[in-house]
Design a protein around this motif. Structure first.
Motif, PDB file in Angstrom:
ATOM      1  N   SER A  92      -3.028  14.920  -2.286  1.00 19.19           N
ATOM      2  CA  SER A  92      -2.916  13.687  -1.495  1.00 19.19           C
ATOM      3  C   SER A  92      -4.245  12.956  -1.485  1.00 19.19           C
ATOM      4  CB  SER A  92      -2.504  13.993  -0.065  1.00 19.19           C
ATOM      5  OG  SER A  92      -1.475  14.911  -0.046  1.00 19.19           O
ATOM      6  N   ASN A  93      -5.340  13.721  -1.386  1.00 18.22           N
ATOM      7  CA  ASN A  93      -6.647  13.078  -1.372  1.00 18.22           C
ATOM      8  C   ASN A  93      -6.921  12.364  -2.691  1.00 18.22           C
ATOM      9  OD1 ASN A  93      -7.137  13.836   1.195  1.00 18.22           O
ATOM     10  ND2 ASN A  93      -8.300  15.666   0.649  1.00 18.22           N
ATOM     11  N   THR A 104       2.317   1.883  -3.375  1.00 16.61           N
ATOM     12  CA  THR A 104       1.309   2.401  -4.295  1.00 16.61           C
ATOM     13  C   THR A 104       1.083   3.892  -4.054  1.00 16.61           C
ATOM     14  OG1 THR A 104       0.276   0.263  -3.988  1.00 16.61           O
ATOM     15  CG2 THR A 104      -0.943   1.877  -5.258  1.00 16.61           C
ATOM     16  N   TRP A 105       0.960   4.218  -2.799  1.00 14.12           N
ATOM     17  CA  TRP A 105       0.702   5.611  -2.435  1.00 14.12           C
ATOM     18  C   TRP A 105       1.864   6.498  -2.855  1.00 14.12           C
ATOM     19  CZ3 TRP A 105       0.833   9.911   0.982  1.00 14.12           C
ATOM     20  CH2 TRP A 105      -0.413  10.513   1.154  1.00 14.12           C
ATOM     21  N   VAL A 120       0.842  -1.200   0.000  1.00 14.49           N
ATOM     22  CA  VAL A 120       0.000   0.000   0.000  1.00 14.49           C
ATOM     23  C   VAL A 120       0.875   1.247   0.000  1.00 14.49           C
ATOM     24  CG1 VAL A 120      -1.699   1.309   1.315  1.00 14.49           C
ATOM     25  CG2 VAL A 120      -1.914  -1.167   1.129  1.00 14.49           C
ATOM     26  N   THR A 121       1.924   1.214   0.806  1.00 15.67           N
ATOM     27  CA  THR A 121       2.810   2.373   0.878  1.00 15.67           C
ATOM     28  C   THR A 121       3.478   2.635  -0.469  1.00 15.67           C
ATOM     29  OG1 THR A 121       3.235   1.730   3.148  1.00 15.67           O
ATOM     30  CG2 THR A 121       4.641   3.435   2.235  1.00 15.67           C
ATOM     31  N   LEU A 181       1.928   9.653  -5.442  1.00 17.40           N
ATOM     32  CA  LEU A 181       2.323  10.983  -4.989  1.00 17.40           C
ATOM     33  C   LEU A 181       3.495  11.527  -5.804  1.00 17.40           C
ATOM     34  CD1 LEU A 181       1.016  12.512  -2.725  1.00 17.40           C
ATOM     35  CD2 LEU A 181       2.936  11.906  -1.271  1.00 17.40           C
ATOM     36  N   VAL A 219      -4.765  11.270  -4.811  1.00 19.90           N
ATOM     37  CA  VAL A 219      -3.882  10.103  -4.899  1.00 19.90           C
ATOM     38  C   VAL A 219      -4.444   8.969  -4.029  1.00 19.90           C
ATOM     39  CG1 VAL A 219      -1.589   9.247  -4.329  1.00 19.90           C
ATOM     40  CG2 VAL A 219      -1.827  11.426  -5.485  1.00 19.90           C
ATOM     41  N   SER A 220      -4.943   9.336  -2.852  1.00 14.44           N
ATOM     42  CA  SER A 220      -5.503   8.306  -1.977  1.00 14.44           C
ATOM     43  C   SER A 220      -6.697   7.616  -2.648  1.00 14.44           C
ATOM     44  CB  SER A 220      -5.954   8.912  -0.652  1.00 14.44           C
ATOM     45  OG  SER A 220      -4.872   9.541  -0.038  1.00 14.44           O
ATOM     46  N   CYS A 227      -7.165   7.268  -5.828  1.00 14.75           N
ATOM     47  CA  CYS A 227      -6.600   6.388  -6.859  1.00 14.75           C
ATOM     48  C   CYS A 227      -6.115   5.089  -6.229  1.00 14.75           C
ATOM     49  CB  CYS A 227      -5.428   7.061  -7.562  1.00 14.75           C
ATOM     50  SG  CYS A 227      -5.895   8.498  -8.498  1.00 14.75           S
ATOM     51  N   VAL A 228      -5.419   5.215  -5.114  1.00 18.08           N
ATOM     52  CA  VAL A 228      -4.874   4.031  -4.448  1.00 18.08           C
ATOM     53  C   VAL A 228      -6.031   3.120  -4.026  1.00 18.08           C
ATOM     54  CG1 VAL A 228      -3.641   3.219  -2.409  1.00 18.08           C
ATOM     55  CG2 VAL A 228      -2.780   5.170  -3.680  1.00 18.08           C
ATOM     56  N   LEU A 229      -7.090   3.716  -3.506  1.00 14.74           N
ATOM     57  CA  LEU A 229      -8.239   2.908  -3.078  1.00 14.74           C
ATOM     58  C   LEU A 229      -8.870   2.188  -4.258  1.00 14.74           C
ATOM     59  CD1 LEU A 229      -9.978   5.094  -0.373  1.00 14.74           C
ATOM     60  CD2 LEU A 229      -8.760   2.933  -0.094  1.00 14.74           C
TER      61      LEU A 229
END
Lengths: 537, 588, 291
Positions: free
Chosen positions: B549-550, B510-511, B507-508, B515, B552-553, B555-557
């Motif tokens: 950041s939001n 990906t984030w 997860v890290t 970013l 990107v978050s 997208c990660v989700l």
């Protein structure tokens, strides 16, 4: 057989060995560094050459290439840079009129002179460099090479030290009065005794404000102060009191001076305005003031835009605030040795030759020309986040609201506070129309200190006024003018933003939430205990 | 079995429709050139055009990274299996590829979405891009076909080409998969980098001058290298997360052992390729600085500078997490307990390094603190805010991780060679010497010109650390020749928390990828093509870091949600009966 | 001492002993500051969190340590019969929720908290300044020739006038160029002494006589993170446009930096940069060369 494993057996000891070796090395290095004491360097040709180079890199801009105190920056400085060719030095441990010792000079070069442009050279020059440049500076005045003037013969003797104590300080105060120190220094040491003094070079002398410890030129410790009235300050009206005041008494006096010289700035940047039920005070003698927290705000000379001014007189403002449901009152206090209540607009200067205003002869720095004045500055609108108008009178899109108190208005019996606006330093202050003038005020000068109260309703209908909201950080800044220091217009001192905060009570539902949190934690804890007990049984 | 058949049908359908879409899109783009009046922009409802394209591009990129990264080590693992004749490698490689086959379609879907969004929302811009890149636009779909078919033959032909000469052909297919995939990456990178560092066009009119210079623009190769490595890292991390997911769901010891091992391998691939990544990123930054000083300053000191603090914290977490995973791993090895006592020292060094690494140059401070410190720089910890300290810290973290890995490798081994002692001392000496040298350069870095610090010192530090890692690994080979074994690896005997660490790492990564991708893209600021074609849309401003950041978050989700779905799909196809046990083989 | 207390002790020693007591004093000593210099709260909390993560990792890195750490806790939570132990148990167990509730209350009650500021140190410079070069670092041949001619005249004067210092005449263009740049540097340093020194200090260390009056302290040019890390045209932008020229992320409202292009000519500003870098003993960052 296997080193890394065999290391394990005695690994700890090896680790300790390494650690102790490392520590030993460290201490040796530190010891060596400290052992490098400042050994005085003689005036050899080599040292003089090195000293000249340092002088040309660092000193001549103020003191001049030929040491005459006429460097390019000299005209703008008060006090003016020392003229090394005259061999006359103020801060010494030798008798009046004598040369300073090498150690005296070394100390000044190292520590600088507080409240002047002379910096602490020990920050960037090492001991040897400072000795080298010292030898070069001495070479400017022939007296130093003449054995007849040997300063070491003239070093004064200081009687054994008397430790500071309330008795000693009280004794010192008596000596201060008995010897009429206040004639120059003022009753409270604010330098408000006498004006129009001149020094031996013909430049005006401003008596130092003894209550501003950070600005006492020879240092603010009793050990430093006792030398000043033992040796006198050459070239100034400050004489030696070695003959008039006995040894022990000089220590009492020094202890007294040191005791009043202890004021410093506030650490914080927030003024807490306290809520009261009674009416907000309109005068300086309301008793409530004494009980309120104060914020002490530093001010700098206005050096941001022409006319820049670095010889500002007011470098500290103290402010308190109190409010009720309708109104808010501020008490603003600052030191100013002379009460100047006249203002001659004819003598205001509007054209300036240089980027800075010169220390002498450019503006009239004398009494009865310009008024004393102070202004509190707030943004017109509170912005979200850290956003604010620029602290120097706002900017085009972010206007500020200034409450300008003027001593000449006070003296003439009118409302002394003008409610004004500005949106940028390059435009003049704009006074609000008659109907918009809601700020009232009252100022009193006593013993070298102005105390001014300014008062207004918390909110107004006016779009150009600051509206005081409770529980918000409201930016606040100051502009200040000392008339007898020639200050008017943008020749002034100013502060950066501080904040005033109108206290709000704790909301009652917070207690409920806190209790709820407590219950949740207790519940989780109980669950954990059950788990733990089931595990261990 | 029914599910498997369905899935094949589905993916075929999906792939076909994607190609159709791609062609329609391209045709539309070319046809669009004929139109005289194109609208500049169209608006996407609610979230706006930029965010829509942002999400589509980011999710597409994440899947693409996975699809391009995994084949690289899938083939290598397969080759290892062939060479060592160990079944377990082959099994693992096939499992990797199974994930690929499903992810491929998802990549294509998102690629299609991205293309459609761009064509409809940014017609003028896409018109320009297709004008400049016309030849590549024709090559690309062909390559895509090739990639897709290679992959499907590679995966579905696995069992048929399992032995003899056909196995070598199968391996060749894997190689082809990689080559085509890499070329695909290069083409797509040319588009992206052209927008940042355009070349080969007239900077005033934007007219095409030289197609090769357009492709081989300034940032092309740095990005190519950076992305290639990052894809491996990312693929490894996702595979490890997949293994962790399966580990947590498996009930038999055999499954646990298999997935524990798979997670370990995936994570090792991720971490080791990750170590090279900062240097590739650093090269990219330098090239950007050279191309345009403003771009460099915007990135490092300007509005993006706070991003680096977040990045620093994330990278710190990655280092801590991966070392922690290794330490936990030592628990499953007989003899590993001998190294337990070093953990606290390694951890202490890591902690000191992450402190330094995460210290910003300009701190978040209150006015009181500013008053005391005399600025937003603390005179002491401010020292840690600059490059010299960061480089030193990160090199120390790498060194420490290398030492931890060395312990892991020798956990169950006892050297028997007669020259063990001097070799061990040599290794210790290398680590100590390199550590001292890195520290020396770090301290001296404060006193030299920035150009020396940037161009020489940091390079020397990296080379010294690489030297330490390689030389000690080589020494290990000699040191543990004919070594005595204290026991074996008990694969599967891992605490569950280790598996959550693997998921955390994925997860890290990906984030972090999202970013950093944002940072790369955002330095163009208000340009579609930097200093050639200006962005005149309503979105032509830099979003705040919090907003970025939001997004990107989100997208990660989306990505993780789809990945979970793919994992689940993959498990649907699992045969009911057990495969040949390979645990015994693995525990050798 | 058991493992549990060792961990607690370690945490307390670092968090309170080192951060609160040792560190502010060491910093104060290191920079010779009049005040204690604690790390800013934001940094401190970041360090503390990272340390807690590290401690958690340490405890969780082996089953043995987990057991070591948990055993005293389980022991403590066992049903107790002895009055003293029971009392202790109750006190501790009551204290935890109380502390939690109090912390919540403390964090959420209205307080005078200074607004924290995030400030970007080196914002992007406007494109118009990009690629500017300090023309005074590389004088043209005509300028050098003119300078040599001036020096010759001066030398002749000096030969007649005893009061004057001897003047050296450069032998060739190269020497002349060096001499001319160093003359400009000296003039720049003098301009600096007049215009910049009040805030940035004669030692270029950011502590001029006016510095104490500002909240945001003048830049210390000797700090490698200031003028040494930026290209010269960036410094030229800062000098020319001052605080008001900063974007809002760099809190222009707190900067006392004047807009010098109102009062100083372009030549003077470049000259000041020569002098400023000289006084600080550093050089500007060199633009990376294009290969």
């Amino acid at each position: 057989m296997i080193p890394l494993h065999s290391l394990e057996k005695n690994g700890l000891q090896k680790y300790q060995l390494w650690l102790s070796l490392f520590l030993l090395l460290l201490f040796t290095c530190v010891g060596l560094l400290n052992a490098q004491t400042a050994e005085k360097l003689p005036a050899t040709a080599e040292n003089l050459v090195a000293g000249k180079q340092i002088y040309r890199n660092s000193c001549w801009y103020c003191h001049g290439k030929i040491g005459d105190g006429n460097g390019p920056a000299a005209d703008f400085l008060d006090p003016r840079p020392r003229d090394f060719t005259a061999g006359m030095y103020k801060i010494r441990t030798t008798k009046t009129g004598e040369l300073p010792t090498d150690e005296d000079l070394f100390r000044i070069i190292s520590k600088g002179i507080p409240g002047t442009a002379m910096p602490r050279w020990e920050l960037t020059l090492d001991d040897n460099e400072r000795w080298q440049v010292l030898q070069y500076i001495k070479a400017f005045a022939y007296e130093f090479s003449d054995p007849e003037y040997d300063p070491y013969k003239a070093v004064v003797e200081i009687p054994p030290k008397v430790e500071s104590s309330p008795e000693s300080i009280a004794q010192g105060r008596k000596i201060f009065e008995k010897n009429k120190c206040f004639e120059c220094h003022g009753l409270e040491g604010k330098g408000d005794g006498r004006d129009g003094l001149e020094d031996g070079w013909g430049f005006p002398v401003r008596v130092r404000n003894l209550t501003r410890g950070t600005n006492i030129k020879g240092g603010k410790n009793p050990e430093d102060i006792v030398y000043r009235f033992t040796t006198g300050i050459n070239g100034t009206p400050m004489p030696s009191f070695a003959k008039n005041i006995g040894g022990e008494d000089r220590w009492h006096l020094a202890n007294y001076i040191a005791s009043i010289a202890s004021t410093e700035y506030s650490e914080g940047v927030i003024l807490k305005a306290v809520k009261i039920e009674q009416t907000a005070p309109s005068t300086i003698d309301a008793e409530i003031w004494e009980t309120l927290p104060a914020l002490r705000i530093p001010l700098a000379g206005q050096v941001i835009a022409k006319p820049r001014w670095q010889n500002h007189a007011i470098d500290l403002v103290q402010v308190r605030a109190v409010f009720n449901d309708e109104e808010i009152s501020f008490l603003v206090e600052w030191d100013d040795p002379f009460q100047d209540t006249k203002h001659d607009a004819e003598q205001e200067i509007h054209e300036y030759e240089n980027t800075y205003v010169m220390a002498v002869d450019e503006v009239p720095r004398e009494r009865n020309v310009f008024r004393d004045s102070i202004a509190m500055q707030f943004p017109v609108k509170l912005k979200s986040g850290a956003k604010k108008p620029h602290f120097f009178r706002g900017d085009t899109s972010n206007p500020v609201n200034l409450w300008v108190w003027k001593s000449d208005l006070e003296a003439s019996g009118n409302n002394p506070v003008e409610d004004t606006n500005a949106n940028g330093f390059n435009k003049p202050l704009k006074s609000q129309p008659e109907t918009g003038q809601q700020v009232t005020g009252k100022g009193v000068w006593k013993n070298g200190r102005w105390r001014v109260v300014m008062k207004r309703t918390l909110t107004t209908e006016d779009r150009n006024d600051i509206q005081f909201e409770k529980g918000k950080m409201i930016p606040m800044a100051f502009n200040a003018w000392d008339g007898s220091n020639g200050e008017h217009g943008l020749i002034m001192s100013l502060s950066a933003w501080s904040f005033v905060y109108l206290d709000v009570p704790i909301p009652t539902n917070l207690y409920g939430y806190a209790f709820l949190i407590m219950l949740i934690i207790a519940g989780l804890l109980l669950l954990f205990i059950r788990y733990s007990r089931s595990k261990s049984s | 079995m029914q599910a498997k058949i369905n899935r094949i049908d589905n993916s075929k359908y999906v792939v076909r429709s994607i190609f159709l879409l791609l062609f329609l899109g391209l045709a539309g783009a070319v046809w669009g050139q004929e139109l005289i009046e194109l609208p500049e922009y169209r608006a996407f409802p609610i979230i706006g055009s930029r965010v829509a394209v942002w999400i589509a591009a980011e999710v597409h990129l994440m899947f693409a990274a996975f699809v391009l990264g995994v084949p690289m080590f899938a083939v290598i693992v397969e080759l290892i299996g062939v060479l060592t004749k160990q079944e377990r490698y082959d099994k693992m490689s096939k499992e990797f590829t199974k994930l690929l086959a499903i992810a491929m379609s998802t990549t294509a879907i998102w690629g299609g979405i991205l293309l459609f969004l761009l064509l409809t929302l940014y017609p003028r811009f896409m018109n320009y891009l297709s004008e400049v890149f016309l030849p590549t636009l024709w090559i690309y779909p062909f390559l895509f076909f090739l990639e897709a078919f290679t992959l499907y033959i590679y995966y579905y032909g696995w069992e048929r080409m399992k032995s003899g000469k056909s196995k070598w052909f199968h391996l060749y297919l894997g190689l082809q998969l990689n080559i085509v995939g890499t070329v695909l990456l290069l083409v797509a990178n040319a588009w992206a980098t052209f927008m940042m560092t355009p070349g080969g066009v007239d900077m005033k009119t934007g007219a095409l001058m030289n197609i090769w210079e357009v492709i081989d623009n300034f940032a092309w190769w740095p990005i190519n290298i950076h992305r290639l490595i990052a894809n491996v890292t990312f693929g490894g991390a996702i595979v490890a997360a997949y293994a962790a997911f399966k580990f947590l769901h498996s009930s038999t010891d055999e499954d646990k052992a298999h997935y524990d091992w798979m997670g370990y391998v995936g994570n090792m691939i991720a971490i080791w390729s990750f170590l090279v990544l900062p240097f590739a990123g650093y090269w990219l930054m330098r090239e950007l600085y050279q191309y345009d000083q403003t771009m460099g300053i915007t990135m490092m000191g300007g509005f993006l500078s706070w991003l680096w603090i977040i990045q620093a914290v994330l990278i710190s977490s990655l280092f801590l997490a991966s070392n922690y995973y290794l330490w936990l791993g030592m628990e499953r090895i007989d003899g590993g307990e001998r190294y337990q006592k070093y953990i606290k020292y390694m951890l202490s060094v890591l902690l000191l390094c992450v402190w330094v690494w995460a210290t910003p140059h300009s701190l978040v401070v209150s006015p009181e603190e500013v008053a005391v410190m005399g600025g937003v720089h603390h005179p002491v910890i401010g020292i840690f805010g600059v490059m010299s300290a960061k480089m030193t810290a990160v090199n120390f973290m790498i060194l420490t991780s290398a030492i931890g890995f060395m312990f892991y490798r020798r956990a169950n081994k006892v050297a028997t060679v007669s020259y063990a002692m001097p070799l061990n001392l040599l290794q210790a000496g290398i680590f100590a010497g390199v550590g001292a040298y890195v520290l020396y350069l770090g301290v001296d870095g404060y006193f030299v010109e920035p150009s020396i610090r940037v161009n020489k010192y940091s390079v020397w530090q990296v080379l010294a650390v690489l030297f330490a890692i390689i030389s000690t690994t080589v020494i290990d080979v000699f040191l543990f020749k004919n070594s005595e074994s204290l026991g074996k690896f008990h694969w599967g005997k891992m605490p569950q928390r280790s598996q959550y660490i693997l998921i955390f790492i994925a997860v890290t990564f990906t984030w972090l990828m999202g970013l950093m991708g944002y940072a790369r893209s955002a330095i163009r600021q208000h340009w579609h093509v930097y200093k050639v074609m200006e962005d005149t849309s309503v979105d032509a401003f830099a979003p705040t870091l919090g907003f970025a950041s939001n997004v990107v978050s989100v997208c990660v989700l989306i990505f993780l949600g789809l990945v979970m779905f793919i994992f689940w799909l993959g498990s649907l196809a699992d045969p009911k009966k057990k495969e040949t046990p390979v645990v015994a083989e693995m525990n050798r | 001492m058991n493992f549990f207390w060792k961990i607690v002790l370690f945490f307390v020693a670092i968090r309170y002993g080192f951060f609160e007591v040792v560190f502010p004093r060491v910093s104060q000593w290191a920079v010779n500051s009049p005040d204690l210099l604690p790390a800013p709260a934001a940094a401190m909390s970041m360090y503390t969190w990272l340390m807690m993560v590290a401690i958690a990792i340490y405890i969780l890195s082996s089953e043995e340590r987990i057991a070591d750490f948990m055993t005293p806790i389980h022991q403590f939570l066992k049903p107790q019969t002895a009055a003293a132990k029971k009392g202790m148990q109750i006190v501790v167990l009551a204290a935890i929720p109380l502390f939690g509730g109090w912390s919540y209350f403390d964090v959420n009650s209205p307080k005078m908290v200074s607004p924290t500021a995030v400030r970007i140190q080196h914002p992007t410079m406007p494109g118009s300044f990009e690629g500017m070069k300090n023309p005074l670092r590389d004088p043209t041949e005509e300028q050098v020739e003119e300078f040599i001619a001036e020096q010759k005249e001066l030398a002749e004067e000096a030969a007649e006038d005893e009061e004057m210092e001897p003047v050296t005449v450069p032998n060739n263009i190269e020497d002349g160029r060096i001499a001319l740049v160093s003359k400009w540097t000296e003039e720049g340093a003098a301009l600096y002494a007049v215009n910049c020194r009040p805030c940035h200090g004669m030692q270029a260390d950011g502590v001029g006589p006016m510095a104490v009056g500002w909240r945001l302290q003048p830049a210390n040019f000797r700090d490698p993170g200031t003028i040494a890390t930026i290209v010269e045209e960036y410094a030229f932008w800062r000098v020319s446009k001052g605080g008001p020229g900063l974007p809002s992320a760099s809190t222009p409202w707190d900067s006392a930096m004047p807009i010098w292009d109102l009062d100083l000519s372009e030549n003077e500003r470049w000259k000041i940069l020569l002098g400023e870098y000289f006084l600080a003993g550093v050089g500007p960052r060199q633009t990376e060369k294009l290969e």
